[in-house]
Design a protein around this motif. Sequence first.
Motif, PDB file in Angstrom:
ATOM      1  N   TYR A  13       0.824  -1.202   0.000  1.00  0.00           N
ATOM      2  CA  TYR A  13       0.000   0.000   0.000  1.00  0.00           C
ATOM      3  C   TYR A  13       0.861   1.256   0.000  1.00  0.00           C
ATOM      4  O   TYR A  13       2.067   1.203   0.239  1.00  0.00           O
ATOM      5  CB  TYR A  13      -0.917   0.003   1.233  1.00  0.00           C
ATOM      6  CG  TYR A  13      -1.764  -1.237   1.307  1.00  0.00           C
ATOM      7  CD1 TYR A  13      -2.905  -1.368   0.526  1.00  0.00           C
ATOM      8  CD2 TYR A  13      -1.405  -2.304   2.132  1.00  0.00           C
ATOM      9  CE1 TYR A  13      -3.679  -2.517   0.570  1.00  0.00           C
ATOM     10  CE2 TYR A  13      -2.173  -3.459   2.180  1.00  0.00           C
ATOM     11  CZ  TYR A  13      -3.305  -3.564   1.404  1.00  0.00           C
ATOM     12  OH  TYR A  13      -4.057  -4.708   1.445  1.00  0.00           O
ATOM     13  N   SER A  14       0.225   2.388  -0.217  1.00  0.00           N
ATOM     14  CA  SER A  14       0.911   3.681  -0.123  1.00  0.00           C
ATOM     15  C   SER A  14       1.306   3.937   1.328  1.00  0.00           C
ATOM     16  O   SER A  14       0.849   3.244   2.249  1.00  0.00           O
ATOM     17  CB  SER A  14      -0.018   4.804  -0.606  1.00  0.00           C
ATOM     18  OG  SER A  14      -1.090   4.973   0.321  1.00  0.00           O
ATOM     19  N   VAL A  15       2.121   4.948   1.539  1.00  0.00           N
ATOM     20  CA  VAL A  15       2.498   5.325   2.906  1.00  0.00           C
ATOM     21  C   VAL A  15       1.245   5.660   3.709  1.00  0.00           C
ATOM     22  O   VAL A  15       1.054   5.150   4.818  1.00  0.00           O
ATOM     23  CB  VAL A  15       3.488   6.511   2.906  1.00  0.00           C
ATOM     24  CG1 VAL A  15       3.652   7.093   4.304  1.00  0.00           C
ATOM     25  CG2 VAL A  15       4.844   6.080   2.352  1.00  0.00           C
ATOM     26  N   ASP A  16       0.387   6.525   3.162  1.00  0.00           N
ATOM     27  CA  ASP A  16      -0.822   6.929   3.892  1.00  0.00           C
ATOM     28  C   ASP A  16      -1.726   5.741   4.207  1.00  0.00           C
ATOM     29  O   ASP A  16      -2.247   5.624   5.320  1.00  0.00           O
ATOM     30  CB  ASP A  16      -1.601   7.985   3.111  1.00  0.00           C
ATOM     31  CG  ASP A  16      -0.904   9.341   3.093  1.00  0.00           C
ATOM     32  OD1 ASP A  16      -0.036   9.588   3.966  1.00  0.00           O
ATOM     33  OD2 ASP A  16      -1.224  10.150   2.207  1.00  0.00           O
ATOM     34  N   ASP A  17      -1.911   4.858   3.232  1.00  0.00           N
ATOM     35  CA  ASP A  17      -2.763   3.692   3.462  1.00  0.00           C
ATOM     36  C   ASP A  17      -2.139   2.733   4.479  1.00  0.00           C
ATOM     37  O   ASP A  17      -2.858   2.155   5.298  1.00  0.00           O
ATOM     38  CB  ASP A  17      -3.059   2.964   2.155  1.00  0.00           C
ATOM     39  CG  ASP A  17      -4.043   3.722   1.267  1.00  0.00           C
ATOM     40  OD1 ASP A  17      -4.698   4.671   1.764  1.00  0.00           O
ATOM     41  OD2 ASP A  17      -4.145   3.368   0.074  1.00  0.00           O
ATOM     42  N   THR A  18      -0.838   2.565   4.412  1.00  0.00           N
ATOM     43  CA  THR A  18      -0.152   1.688   5.372  1.00  0.00           C
ATOM     44  C   THR A  18      -0.325   2.235   6.785  1.00  0.00           C
ATOM     45  O   THR A  18      -0.633   1.484   7.719  1.00  0.00           O
ATOM     46  CB  THR A  18       1.337   1.543   5.022  1.00  0.00           C
ATOM     47  OG1 THR A  18       1.453   1.004   3.691  1.00  0.00           O
ATOM     48  CG2 THR A  18       2.060   0.634   6.003  1.00  0.00           C
ATOM     49  N   ILE A  19      -0.169   3.546   6.932  1.00  0.00           N
ATOM     50  CA  ILE A  19      -0.354   4.173   8.243  1.00  0.00           C
ATOM     51  C   ILE A  19      -1.798   4.003   8.715  1.00  0.00           C
ATOM     52  O   ILE A  19      -2.040   3.624   9.872  1.00  0.00           O
ATOM     53  CB  ILE A  19       0.043   5.663   8.201  1.00  0.00           C
ATOM     54  CG1 ILE A  19       1.558   5.792   8.018  1.00  0.00           C
ATOM     55  CG2 ILE A  19      -0.414   6.389   9.467  1.00  0.00           C
ATOM     56  CD1 ILE A  19       2.016   7.200   7.687  1.00  0.00           C
ATOM     57  N   SER A  20      -2.749   4.261   7.841  1.00  0.00           N
ATOM     58  CA  SER A  20      -4.164   4.117   8.222  1.00  0.00           C
ATOM     59  C   SER A  20      -4.477   2.689   8.639  1.00  0.00           C
ATOM     60  O   SER A  20      -5.187   2.456   9.625  1.00  0.00           O
ATOM     61  CB  SER A  20      -5.069   4.527   7.053  1.00  0.00           C
ATOM     62  OG  SER A  20      -4.962   5.906   6.822  1.00  0.00           O
ATOM     63  N   ARG A  21      -3.954   1.728   7.896  1.00  0.00           N
ATOM     64  CA  ARG A  21      -4.186   0.326   8.215  1.00  0.00           C
ATOM     65  C   ARG A  21      -3.518  -0.047   9.545  1.00  0.00           C
ATOM     66  O   ARG A  21      -4.074  -0.800  10.336  1.00  0.00           O
ATOM     67  CB  ARG A  21      -3.689  -0.561   7.073  1.00  0.00           C
ATOM     68  CG  ARG A  21      -4.513  -0.413   5.794  1.00  0.00           C
ATOM     69  CD  ARG A  21      -3.864  -1.137   4.614  1.00  0.00           C
ATOM     70  NE  ARG A  21      -3.787  -2.568   4.870  1.00  0.00           N
ATOM     71  CZ  ARG A  21      -4.738  -3.440   4.577  1.00  0.00           C
ATOM     72  NH1 ARG A  21      -5.866  -3.027   4.009  1.00  0.00           N
ATOM     73  NH2 ARG A  21      -4.574  -4.713   4.844  1.00  0.00           N
ATOM     74  N   PHE A  22      -2.320   0.490   9.788  1.00  0.00           N
ATOM     75  CA  PHE A  22      -1.626   0.215  11.044  1.00  0.00           C
ATOM     76  C   PHE A  22      -2.409   0.801  12.219  1.00  0.00           C
ATOM     77  O   PHE A  22      -2.612   0.141  13.241  1.00  0.00           O
ATOM     78  CB  PHE A  22      -0.200   0.781  11.000  1.00  0.00           C
ATOM     79  CG  PHE A  22       0.693   0.257  12.090  1.00  0.00           C
ATOM     80  CD1 PHE A  22       1.362  -0.948  11.943  1.00  0.00           C
ATOM     81  CD2 PHE A  22       0.871   0.971  13.262  1.00  0.00           C
ATOM     82  CE1 PHE A  22       2.183  -1.437  12.948  1.00  0.00           C
ATOM     83  CE2 PHE A  22       1.694   0.494  14.272  1.00  0.00           C
ATOM     84  CZ  PHE A  22       2.357  -0.716  14.107  1.00  0.00           C
ATOM     85  N   GLU A  23      -2.871   2.043  12.060  1.00  0.00           N
ATOM     86  CA  GLU A  23      -3.664   2.679  13.117  1.00  0.00           C
ATOM     87  C   GLU A  23      -4.945   1.892  13.392  1.00  0.00           C
ATOM     88  O   GLU A  23      -5.332   1.712  14.560  1.00  0.00           O
ATOM     89  CB  GLU A  23      -3.992   4.123  12.732  1.00  0.00           C
ATOM     90  CG  GLU A  23      -2.790   5.041  12.741  1.00  0.00           C
ATOM     91  CD  GLU A  23      -3.075   6.429  12.210  1.00  0.00           C
ATOM     92  OE1 GLU A  23      -2.367   7.355  12.627  1.00  0.00           O
ATOM     93  OE2 GLU A  23      -4.006   6.594  11.389  1.00  0.00           O
ATOM     94  N   ALA A  24      -5.599   1.417  12.342  1.00  0.00           N
ATOM     95  CA  ALA A  24      -6.830   0.623  12.517  1.00  0.00           C
ATOM     96  C   ALA A  24      -6.522  -0.686  13.232  1.00  0.00           C
ATOM     97  O   ALA A  24      -7.295  -1.118  14.096  1.00  0.00           O
ATOM     98  CB  ALA A  24      -7.481   0.357  11.162  1.00  0.00           C
ATOM     99  N   ALA A  25      -5.404  -1.319  12.888  1.00  0.00           N
ATOM    100  CA  ALA A  25      -5.018  -2.574  13.544  1.00  0.00           C
ATOM    101  C   ALA A  25      -4.715  -2.336  15.020  1.00  0.00           C
ATOM    102  O   ALA A  25      -5.095  -3.145  15.877  1.00  0.00           O
ATOM    103  CB  ALA A  25      -3.810  -3.192  12.835  1.00  0.00           C
TER     104      ALA A  25
END
Length: 132
Positions: A13-25
């Motif tokens: 994923y993109s940086v932003d999407d990776t961060i969003s996914r990490f935060e959600a996890a």
Amino acid sequence: MLDDGLVTVPSAYSVDDTISRFEAALQAKGVTLFAKIDHGAGAVEAGMTLRPTFLLIFGNARAGTPLMQANQRIGVDLPLKALVWQDADEKVWLTYNDPAWLAARHRLDGAAAEAVTALQKGLATLAQDAAG
């Protein structure tokens, strides 16, 4: 990939999407996100450039306290951190400290082994959830 105690995994994923996914996890697992530091923004403020680089600082007292009970000095490496960054080829990566490496660094004894193993599994799951 393991390098001097760092675990680095590629992200789909993109940086932003990776961060969003990490935060959600993190949120799904009841882990607190204490801070998100944008190193690129800091570089801009210093009149420099840096590819997207974000440090996420997070933790959970249930996971970290047993390690500090074994050796309080591990608190210098807690809370945990994950770096989401983009390389020169625009590939996105997620990097974090291997809990086993931290345990060895701080000479944690066998009493902390269960907590270290649980942290390793938990971080691997968070990284997989974020990076795909």
